[in-house]
Scaffold this motif. Sequence first.
Motif, PDB file in Angstrom:
ATOM      1  N   GLU A   1       0.804  -1.223   0.000  1.00  0.00           N
ATOM      2  CA  GLU A   1       0.000   0.000   0.000  1.00  0.00           C
ATOM      3  C   GLU A   1       0.835   1.270   0.000  1.00  0.00           C
ATOM      4  OE1 GLU A   1      -4.291  -1.200   1.927  1.00  0.00           O
ATOM      5  OE2 GLU A   1      -2.910   0.025   3.108  1.00  0.00           O
ATOM      6  N   GLN A   2       1.905   1.284   0.787  1.00  0.00           N
ATOM      7  CA  GLN A   2       2.659   2.525   0.939  1.00  0.00           C
ATOM      8  C   GLN A   2       3.675   2.760  -0.182  1.00  0.00           C
ATOM      9  OE1 GLN A   2       2.189   5.036   3.392  1.00  0.00           O
ATOM     10  NE2 GLN A   2       0.306   3.850   3.528  1.00  0.00           N
ATOM     11  N   TYR A   3       4.159   1.676  -0.797  1.00  0.00           N
ATOM     12  CA  TYR A   3       5.170   1.832  -1.850  1.00  0.00           C
ATOM     13  C   TYR A   3       4.714   1.282  -3.202  1.00  0.00           C
ATOM     14  CZ  TYR A   3       8.420   3.341   1.743  1.00  0.00           C
ATOM     15  OH  TYR A   3       9.036   4.041   2.762  1.00  0.00           O
ATOM     16  N   GLY A   4       3.526   0.711  -3.253  1.00  0.00           N
ATOM     17  CA  GLY A   4       3.029   0.207  -4.524  1.00  0.00           C
ATOM     18  C   GLY A   4       3.733  -1.049  -4.998  1.00  0.00           C
ATOM     19  N   VAL A   5       4.365  -1.780  -4.070  1.00  0.00           N
ATOM     20  CA  VAL A   5       5.051  -3.016  -4.444  1.00  0.00           C
ATOM     21  C   VAL A   5       4.036  -4.015  -5.003  1.00  0.00           C
ATOM     22  CG1 VAL A   5       6.249  -5.013  -3.459  1.00  0.00           C
ATOM     23  CG2 VAL A   5       6.954  -2.693  -2.845  1.00  0.00           C
ATOM     24  N   ASP A   6       4.432  -4.741  -6.038  1.00  0.00           N
ATOM     25  CA  ASP A   6       3.512  -5.656  -6.716  1.00  0.00           C
ATOM     26  C   ASP A   6       3.501  -7.058  -6.132  1.00  0.00           C
ATOM     27  OD1 ASP A   6       2.691  -3.898  -9.065  1.00  0.00           O
ATOM     28  OD2 ASP A   6       4.882  -3.831  -9.188  1.00  0.00           O
ATOM     29  N   GLY A   7       4.523  -7.405  -5.366  1.00  0.00           N
ATOM     30  CA  GLY A   7       4.553  -8.748  -4.822  1.00  0.00           C
ATOM     31  C   GLY A   7       5.653  -8.930  -3.810  1.00  0.00           C
ATOM     32  N   LEU A   8       5.539 -10.024  -3.052  1.00  0.00           N
ATOM     33  CA  LEU A   8       6.508 -10.390  -2.039  1.00  0.00           C
ATOM     34  C   LEU A   8       6.962 -11.824  -2.281  1.00  0.00           C
ATOM     35  CD1 LEU A   8       4.610  -9.046   1.102  1.00  0.00           C
ATOM     36  CD2 LEU A   8       6.487  -7.902  -0.090  1.00  0.00           C
ATOM     37  N   ARG A   9       8.256 -12.027  -2.286  1.00  0.00           N
ATOM     38  CA  ARG A   9       8.812 -13.381  -2.309  1.00  0.00           C
ATOM     39  C   ARG A   9       9.199 -13.713  -0.872  1.00  0.00           C
ATOM     40  NH1 ARG A   9      14.052 -15.231  -0.597  1.00  0.00           N
ATOM     41  NH2 ARG A   9      14.664 -17.027  -1.808  1.00  0.00           N
ATOM     42  N   VAL A  10       8.561 -14.715  -0.291  1.00  0.00           N
ATOM     43  CA  VAL A  10       8.715 -15.017   1.122  1.00  0.00           C
ATOM     44  C   VAL A  10       9.864 -16.000   1.297  1.00  0.00           C
ATOM     45  CG1 VAL A  10       7.565 -15.770   3.229  1.00  0.00           C
ATOM     46  CG2 VAL A  10       6.258 -14.613   1.432  1.00  0.00           C
ATOM     47  N   ASP A  11      10.843 -15.574   2.066  1.00  0.00           N
ATOM     48  CA  ASP A  11      12.082 -16.327   2.253  1.00  0.00           C
ATOM     49  C   ASP A  11      11.901 -17.450   3.271  1.00  0.00           C
ATOM     50  OD1 ASP A  11      15.069 -16.559   1.986  1.00  0.00           O
ATOM     51  OD2 ASP A  11      14.970 -16.061   4.115  1.00  0.00           O
ATOM     52  N   ALA A  12      12.580 -18.579   3.037  1.00  0.00           N
ATOM     53  CA  ALA A  12      12.743 -19.652   4.024  1.00  0.00           C
ATOM     54  C   ALA A  12      11.416 -20.176   4.567  1.00  0.00           C
ATOM     55  CB  ALA A  12      13.645 -19.180   5.167  1.00  0.00           C
ATOM     56  N   VAL A  13      10.447 -20.388   3.687  1.00  0.00           N
ATOM     57  CA  VAL A  13       9.135 -20.856   4.127  1.00  0.00           C
ATOM     58  C   VAL A  13       9.230 -22.232   4.772  1.00  0.00           C
ATOM     59  CG1 VAL A  13       6.833 -21.533   3.324  1.00  0.00           C
ATOM     60  CG2 VAL A  13       7.887 -19.423   2.479  1.00  0.00           C
ATOM     61  N   ALA A  14      10.089 -23.100   4.252  1.00  0.00           N
ATOM     62  CA  ALA A  14      10.209 -24.443   4.837  1.00  0.00           C
ATOM     63  C   ALA A  14      10.599 -24.375   6.305  1.00  0.00           C
ATOM     64  CB  ALA A  14      11.227 -25.269   4.052  1.00  0.00           C
ATOM     65  N   SER A  15      11.433 -23.417   6.671  1.00  0.00           N
ATOM     66  CA  SER A  15      11.858 -23.302   8.072  1.00  0.00           C
ATOM     67  C   SER A  15      10.708 -22.876   8.964  1.00  0.00           C
ATOM     68  CB  SER A  15      13.007 -22.300   8.201  1.00  0.00           C
ATOM     69  OG  SER A  15      12.546 -20.960   8.091  1.00  0.00           O
ATOM     70  N   MET A  16       9.680 -22.275   8.378  1.00  0.00           N
ATOM     71  CA  MET A  16       8.513 -21.867   9.138  1.00  0.00           C
ATOM     72  C   MET A  16       7.508 -23.006   9.288  1.00  0.00           C
ATOM     73  SD  MET A  16       8.009 -18.232   7.157  1.00  0.00           S
ATOM     74  CE  MET A  16       6.617 -17.687   8.097  1.00  0.00           C
ATOM     75  N   LEU A  17       7.432 -23.853   8.282  1.00  0.00           N
ATOM     76  CA  LEU A  17       6.377 -24.867   8.260  1.00  0.00           C
ATOM     77  C   LEU A  17       6.650 -26.040   9.186  1.00  0.00           C
ATOM     78  CD1 LEU A  17       5.671 -25.008   4.418  1.00  0.00           C
ATOM     79  CD2 LEU A  17       4.321 -23.864   6.176  1.00  0.00           C
ATOM     80  N   TYR A  18       7.914 -26.280   9.512  1.00  0.00           N
ATOM     81  CA  TYR A  18       8.270 -27.484  10.266  1.00  0.00           C
ATOM     82  C   TYR A  18       8.994 -27.124  11.555  1.00  0.00           C
ATOM     83  CZ  TYR A  18       7.234 -29.687   5.795  1.00  0.00           C
ATOM     84  OH  TYR A  18       6.619 -30.092   4.636  1.00  0.00           O
TER      85      TYR A  18
END
Length: 638
Positions: free
Chosen positions: A305-322
């Motif tokens: 919203e504040q910078y008009g960024v079009d997307g986010l690539r989320v880092d290290a998702v596997a480390s979050m899931l397990y």
Amino acid sequence: MTALPDPHTAPAPASAWLGDIDVWLLAEGKHLRPWQKLGAHPTTLDGQSGTAFAVWAPHARQVALVGDFNQWLAQPMRLHPACGVWELFVPGAAVGDWYKFEVSGSDGRRVFKTDPYARETELPPGNAARVCEPLRAPAERGDAVHERPDLPMAVYEVHAGSWRRPDGVHTVPTWDDLTTHLVPYAVEMGFTHLELLPVSEHPFYGSWGYQPTGLYAPTARHGSPASFRRFAQAVHAAGLQLILDWVPAHFPTDEHALARFDGTALYEHADPREGFHRDWNTLIYNFGRHEVRNFLVGNALFWVEQYGVDGLRVDAVASMLYRDYSRPAGEWVPNEHGGRENYEAITFLKEVHEVLHREAPRAITCAEESTAFPRVTGPVAEGGLGFDHKWNMGWMHDTLSYFGLDPIHRRWHHNKLTFAMMYAHTEDYVLPLSHDEVVHGKGSLLNKMAGDRWQQLANLRALYAWMYAHPGKKLLFMGAELAQTTEWNHDAELPWHLLQDPAHAGVQQLVRDLNHLYRSAPALHARDTDPHSFQWLVVDDADHSVLAFARYGHAPEDTVVVIANLTPEVRHGYRVGLPHEGHWRERLNTDSAHYGGSNVGNFGGVRAESNGQHGQRWSASFTLPPLGVLWLQPEGGA
């Protein structure tokens, strides 16, 4: 510093910055845009101009404000016990003033903390936050729709500090420098998206941004928040989209930042079996705490919203899931059912996507996720995590492993190139040749290729053409297009001098042509997630290391046939089945002299004959160039 009075007996302001609804929403972790109330906000209260400050520190004994506006002498803040937020309105405090919070923690220590919601901070060792201009109002949603999955996606992944330096050596570029040079370069090269390694403030430059301390602040290394906004606007004006790497998986232990913020494990888990990453020596967010989820979910929406960024690539998702990620047996805490899945992190990721898809429907997300966790790109409503794309780490590992083999041994590893099609349509994949593959002693992509230098360059060209034709979105890390000879060094700019060598300039030209051809050929992107858009033509010729397949668009003339000869031998008279009659143009030949190759090919095209082969009614006899990939399209195609 002056002694701090009891905050509960300090004089109450005539008007409070936080209203009753704010207090309730923050206490419940349901404030959709928490950055609008927490942090520093220039405003007017009771007819006085100043700045309202607010910080969440529920277990602190006292919190005081120090800054330019009070000669850095402690000014006590008042606590809202219902939500654990301390606030203070300071008349005269204005945009540009620097400040910190002096937190007297429940552990008896007094620590100067940087505002977690700071929108601008100074680099270490100062680490102060700065009062910024008032926030922008969220853009009107209007008839915004989510990104169409049939559009091409060719991502140029960039580390802002080391792409190109003004002095060529030491000085990192500003956002204005990158606006002037990076944006037109990405356009000219034919990319559709720019992806930046994390731009959130981080104390250690060598972490490349993956150990952030200021999630709401673009790093001061490249200039002000206003200059970053100009950069984002320039990206859009040029027709590109902007993706930021985003790191909710962990945060560093620096004392000035989030670690033990109020003298307790506030943002992190107290138990190191849950709250400490061994791999990175960092802390793990307590996703089970709704205020922490609110901080992070709000941050995702903030950048959009504040910078008009079009997307986010989320880092290290596997480390979050397990819960047992990178932990030996007995040194992790099972979930309530005795399993390894991190239910709290899963809930958090779903919440991020529910909020983004509702409030910022144009925004996309991409998961760096290396396991077989199901439905990473499935809709939340159908039990998925909600991501739009997932990095295909299996494809990357198998493909690089294959191209690193001496061609004489490739016949025994043919399945490394074919196996990915067994699961290519189970998720919406991005094929990543990312920064992770050219660091920590892994060498450059060029040096991963087998053979002498000529063969390495030929293999690299073949790898790129294979990748761009294979189902899945595309991602290249900066320097890949130069055929960089050494691994990436964040302390130097890319080796642009390599382009003085025609062989390296040829690789750059190939990447440019691949991007433009990929974008112009609907068969290579319009039905990317449709399994019926792909057909093997030659899949079992392991002895010759030849593979061929067809990609289908919406019309017969869209069809693209791809043939790869992954040995250094020229193959004359090699017959391949074709799905259509007529003349087929050679749209791309990685062995072309334009790219530094030996110029073996088919004189611009072939004519299909009514000689059925490989399950097709027509076929043609080809000359297959050494370590080369051909793209062909029916006459009259795009």
